[in-house]
Design an enzyme around this catalytic site. Structure first.
Site, mmCIF file in Angstrom:
data_model
loop_
_atom_site.group_PDB
_atom_site.id
_atom_site.type_symbol
_atom_site.label_atom_id
_atom_site.label_comp_id
_atom_site.label_asym_id
_atom_site.label_seq_id
_atom_site.Cartn_x
_atom_site.Cartn_y
_atom_site.Cartn_z
ATOM 1 N N CYS A 87 1.172 -4.912 1.967
ATOM 2 C CA CYS A 87 0.468 -6.156 2.279
ATOM 3 C C CYS A 87 1.473 -7.228 2.715
ATOM 4 C CB CYS A 87 -0.396 -6.589 1.094
ATOM 5 S SG CYS A 87 -1.639 -7.839 1.550
ATOM 6 N N GLU B 169 -1.669 0.557 -4.519
ATOM 7 C CA GLU B 169 -1.556 0.479 -5.990
ATOM 8 C C GLU B 169 -2.868 0.109 -6.655
ATOM 9 O OE1 GLU B 169 -1.520 -3.813 -5.059
ATOM 10 O OE2 GLU B 169 -0.777 -2.018 -4.048
ATOM 11 N N HIS C 47 -3.581 -2.155 -0.184
ATOM 12 C CA HIS C 47 -2.974 -2.105 -1.513
ATOM 13 C C HIS C 47 -3.162 -0.721 -2.135
ATOM 14 C CE1 HIS C 47 -1.819 -6.331 -2.332
ATOM 15 N NE2 HIS C 47 -2.712 -6.574 -1.388
#
Length: 236
Positions: free
Chosen positions: A116, A219, A217
């Site tokens: 990002c 994660e 993202h």
């Protein structure tokens, strides 16, 4: 003999007031999804709080791979622009530190993944620019959910790219951003896009090692393949 797990450094936030228990103090912190994803992908995670940029090369020399994490908007002065009314307050210490980490990783050939903000900063480090408020460009809010809530949309990998080797098919990804890549930095190529044309991944072909940025993202999702690609490169 079992191969040693690669050491993956992850840049962090630096917040002036964080509360836990009876304490409220400055803290370097990072959402747990980052270190958990590194661990799931077979790496050892190390957090890298902002430091003197002169230390970046020494830090990177200890690492097998580097992740530049998501976070606040890059200060527009870094790419020669005036702030848009919707651009967030600057995080100057973090900007300087992470730009130094990126330059050190590129110079040393250490595998690099930008997430990002990290992808945007990689573009800026290579002389590129950013769209400061994406809804004005694409005409919708589909790249970011309500405050603190990830949106999802599909990204389409470009065949033959580094990203496409990890994600060969279009995938739905968790996303939360209102800025995006505008003019590409020197040597960078687009390796995924959204249906509205937004750059969703970029990479540095011909670079020594592995250099990739993704606008979403990983994660915050359940697909480890991008991080697995980084850790595989870090083992090499």
């Amino acid at each position: 003999m079992t191969q040693a797990k690669p050491l993956i450094g992850i840049s962090t936030y630096l917040e002036q007031s964080v509360r836990w228990g009876v304490w409220e103090l400055p803290a370097a912190l990072l959402p747990a999804g980052y270190h958990r994803l590194v661990q799931r992908a077979g790496g050892l995670a190390a957090q890298l709080p902002p430091d003197d940029p002169a230390a970046a090369a020494a830090v990177v020399s200890r690492l097998d791979g580097l992740v530049i994490a998501g976070g606040p908007d890059v200060e527009p002065v870094r790419y020669g622009a005036e702030p848009h009314p919707r651009t967030g307050p600057p995080a100057r210490e973090r900007d300087v530190w992470e730009l130094a980490l990126i330059e050190a990783a590129l110079a040393a050939g250490v595998p690099l993944l930008g997430i990002c903000r990290g992808m945007q900063l990689l573009n800026v480090a290579r002389g590129g620019t950013l769209v400061q408020h994406l809804p004005e460009t694409v005409g919708h809010e589909g790249h970011s959910g309500p405050p603190g809530v990830f949106e999802r949309h599909e990204v389409i990998p470009v065949p033959g790219t580094l990203l496409a080797r990890a994600l060969p098919e279009p995938v739905s990804v968790p996303t939360y951003h209102h800025q995006a890549v505008d003019r590409l930095g020197a040597g960078l190529e687009v390796s995924a896009h959204a249906a509205d044309g937004t750059v969703e991944a970029l990479e540095l072909p011909g670079a020594q090692g592995f250099v990739l940025g993704v606008q979403w993202h990983p994660e915050a999702g359940d697909d480890p393949r991008v991080m697995e690609a980084l850790t595989a490169a870090a083992r090499g």
